[in-house]
Design a protein around this motif. Structure first.
Motif, short mmCIF file in Angstrom:
data_model
loop_
_atom_site.label_atom_id
_atom_site.label_comp_id
_atom_site.label_asym_id
_atom_site.label_seq_id
_atom_site.Cartn_x
_atom_site.Cartn_y
_atom_site.Cartn_z
N LEU A 190 -0.61 -5.12 -19.01
CA LEU A 190 -0.65 -6.01 -17.86
C LEU A 190 -1.47 -7.26 -18.19
CD1 LEU A 190 0.12 -3.23 -16.54
CD2 LEU A 190 -1.04 -4.06 -14.50
N ALA A 191 -1.08 -8.37 -17.56
CA ALA A 191 -1.89 -9.58 -17.66
C ALA A 191 -3.10 -9.47 -16.74
CB ALA A 191 -1.07 -10.81 -17.31
N ARG A 192 -2.87 -8.88 -15.55
CA ARG A 192 -3.94 -8.83 -14.56
C ARG A 192 -3.50 -7.92 -13.41
NH1 ARG A 192 -5.36 -14.66 -12.75
NH2 ARG A 192 -6.43 -14.70 -14.76
N LEU A 193 -4.42 -7.14 -12.91
CA LEU A 193 -4.21 -6.34 -11.71
C LEU A 193 -5.21 -6.84 -10.67
CD1 LEU A 193 -2.96 -3.86 -10.23
CD2 LEU A 193 -4.73 -2.46 -11.29
N VAL A 194 -4.70 -7.27 -9.51
CA VAL A 194 -5.55 -7.87 -8.48
C VAL A 194 -5.41 -7.08 -7.18
CG1 VAL A 194 -6.06 -9.96 -7.16
CG2 VAL A 194 -5.23 -10.15 -9.52
N THR A 195 -6.53 -6.77 -6.57
CA THR A 195 -6.51 -6.17 -5.24
C THR A 195 -7.29 -7.05 -4.28
OG1 THR A 195 -8.55 -4.84 -5.37
CG2 THR A 195 -6.55 -3.89 -6.32
N CYS A 196 -6.88 -7.04 -3.03
CA CYS A 196 -7.59 -7.76 -1.99
C CYS A 196 -7.65 -6.88 -0.75
CB CYS A 196 -6.91 -9.08 -1.67
SG CYS A 196 -7.70 -10.01 -0.32
N SER A 197 -8.84 -6.49 -0.35
CA SER A 197 -9.03 -5.66 0.83
C SER A 197 -9.81 -6.45 1.88
CB SER A 197 -9.80 -4.38 0.48
OG SER A 197 -9.03 -3.54 -0.36
N ILE A 198 -9.28 -6.46 3.10
CA ILE A 198 -9.95 -7.12 4.22
C ILE A 198 -9.98 -6.15 5.39
CG2 ILE A 198 -9.88 -9.03 5.86
CD1 ILE A 198 -8.50 -10.72 3.76
N VAL A 199 -11.15 -5.81 5.84
CA VAL A 199 -11.31 -4.87 6.95
C VAL A 199 -12.23 -5.51 7.98
CG1 VAL A 199 -12.08 -2.58 7.65
CG2 VAL A 199 -11.02 -2.90 5.41
N VAL A 200 -11.70 -5.74 9.18
CA VAL A 200 -12.47 -6.36 10.26
C VAL A 200 -12.31 -5.49 11.50
CG1 VAL A 200 -12.91 -8.46 11.57
CG2 VAL A 200 -11.93 -8.61 9.26
N GLU A 201 -13.31 -4.69 11.80
CA GLU A 201 -13.22 -3.77 12.92
C GLU A 201 -13.05 -4.51 14.24
OE1 GLU A 201 -16.38 -0.97 13.03
OE2 GLU A 201 -16.05 -0.25 10.98
N GLN A 202 -13.73 -5.67 14.38
CA GLN A 202 -13.63 -6.43 15.63
C GLN A 202 -12.20 -6.89 15.91
OE1 GLN A 202 -15.75 -6.85 13.13
NE2 GLN A 202 -17.71 -7.73 13.78
N MET A 203 -11.40 -7.07 14.86
CA MET A 203 -10.02 -7.51 15.01
C MET A 203 -9.03 -6.36 14.82
SD MET A 203 -10.46 -11.03 12.76
CE MET A 203 -8.76 -11.53 12.92
N GLN A 204 -9.55 -5.15 14.65
CA GLN A 204 -8.73 -3.97 14.39
C GLN A 204 -7.79 -4.20 13.21
OE1 GLN A 204 -7.09 -3.23 18.47
NE2 GLN A 204 -8.25 -1.32 18.34
N LEU A 205 -8.33 -4.81 12.16
CA LEU A 205 -7.55 -5.13 10.97
C LEU A 205 -8.05 -4.33 9.78
CD1 LEU A 205 -5.47 -6.91 9.46
CD2 LEU A 205 -7.33 -8.56 9.08
N ASP A 206 -7.10 -3.69 9.09
CA ASP A 206 -7.41 -2.89 7.90
C ASP A 206 -6.29 -3.17 6.90
OD1 ASP A 206 -8.20 -1.03 6.05
OD2 ASP A 206 -7.93 0.71 7.34
N SER A 207 -6.50 -4.14 5.99
CA SER A 207 -5.44 -4.66 5.14
C SER A 207 -5.80 -4.54 3.67
CB SER A 207 -5.16 -6.13 5.49
OG SER A 207 -4.22 -6.69 4.61
N HIS A 208 -4.86 -4.05 2.88
CA HIS A 208 -5.10 -3.84 1.46
C HIS A 208 -3.88 -4.29 0.65
CE1 HIS A 208 -8.63 -1.43 2.58
NE2 HIS A 208 -7.85 -1.03 3.57
N MET A 209 -4.08 -5.25 -0.24
CA MET A 209 -3.02 -5.77 -1.09
C MET A 209 -3.31 -5.43 -2.54
SD MET A 209 -2.16 -9.64 -2.25
CE MET A 209 -3.43 -9.42 -3.47
N LEU A 210 -2.27 -5.09 -3.28
CA LEU A 210 -2.39 -4.81 -4.71
C LEU A 210 -1.23 -5.49 -5.42
CD1 LEU A 210 -3.12 -1.41 -6.40
CD2 LEU A 210 -1.07 -2.67 -7.03
N TYR A 211 -1.53 -6.18 -6.52
CA TYR A 211 -0.48 -6.84 -7.30
C TYR A 211 -0.74 -6.62 -8.78
CZ TYR A 211 3.56 -9.80 -6.18
OH TYR A 211 4.83 -10.26 -5.91
N GLY A 212 0.18 -5.94 -9.45
CA GLY A 212 0.08 -5.73 -10.88
C GLY A 212 0.96 -6.74 -11.59
N PHE A 213 0.35 -7.69 -12.29
CA PHE A 213 1.09 -8.78 -12.93
C PHE A 213 1.31 -8.49 -14.42
CE2 PHE A 213 -1.10 -10.98 -9.40
CZ PHE A 213 0.00 -11.54 -8.78
#
Length: 242
Positions: free
Chosen positions: A59-82
């Protein structure tokens, strides 16, 4: 608090890829995640997530992005294997999200050639995914996600993108694993019907620019509003391979 379903799906997939390819994490100077995401909203203070980067193996790069905001009831997780820019192997992507009591996900292998004109590539790389795609699409409790035709056009027709009930979301763990394992097999055996290097590199740059464009994907406007436009652009540049 117990680990959420979206986080568990993302973390399970991340650990499987990192272990399979013996990848190493690239950390910030302080030893923490590559980027610590700080809220720019008055109603939310402090860190709301992180971006992690891993390198190694094919792989060239594996990137994850996690954003969790309880006040907004948001629980988001992105993963991209390039894969490298000159590789014909698709990139692997998984988004897993909970917003309140609702779940959503996006799973795909990003094509490296135009499927409408490169039939040999499509038949070799994507047609074997069809049984896996059909099985996942038949899971009870899925609903269409609200994405634009332009967003669909820059991904693959084998993309799985849905809202899901909790029961349906849990059933998707196996389907994500099957897409992931098929991707592992492609990496191991390679692609016979591969475009030329220049074509691969040029298309990959243009395609990633479109995938991570705020003009095409409105989610980036919301991300920028939460973590700031400068950090949002830093994240997009990382995902574009810059």
């Amino acid at each position: 608090m117990s680990e959420s379903h979206p986080r568990r799906l993302s973390e399970t997939t991340l650990h499987a890829i990192v272990e399979h390819f013996n990848m190493q994490e690239v950390t910030a100077d302080n030893g923490g995640p590559y980027i610590d995401l700080q809220s720019q909203l008055p109603m939310v203070q402090g860190s709301v997530g992180s971006v992690r980067v891993f390198t190694g193996g094919p792989l060239a790069r594996l990137v994850t992005c996690s954003i969790v905001v309880e006040q907004m009831q948001l629980d988001s997780h992105m993963l991209y294997g390039f894969m490298p820019a000159d590789s014909a192997i698709p990139h692997f992507t998984l988004d897993s999200v909970a917003a309140g009591e609702h779940f959503a996900f996006h799973l795909d292998l990003t094509p490296r050639s135009d499927l409408g004109s490169d039939i040999a590539y499509m038949n070799e790389v994507f047609e074997p995914l069809t049984p896996l795609y059909d099985a996942a699409e038949s899971v009870e409790g899925l609903q269409p996600a609200h994405i634009s035709p332009r967003q669909r056009a820059i991904m693959s027709p084998w993309m799985l993108v849905h809202r899901a009930s909790e029961g349906a979301f849990l059933k998707l763990f196996d389907h994500v694993e099957q897409y992931r394992d098929y991707w592992f097999e492609l990496i191991q055996k390679g692609v016979r019907n591969a475009p030329g290097t220049e074509q691969l590199v040029t298309r990959d740059k243009a395609n990633r620019s479109a995938i991570f464009s705020p003009e095409i994907d409105p989610v980036w406007g919301r991300v920028d509003g939460l973590i700031g436009k400068d950090v949002g652009e830093q994240l997009r540049a990382l995902l574009r391979g810059e």
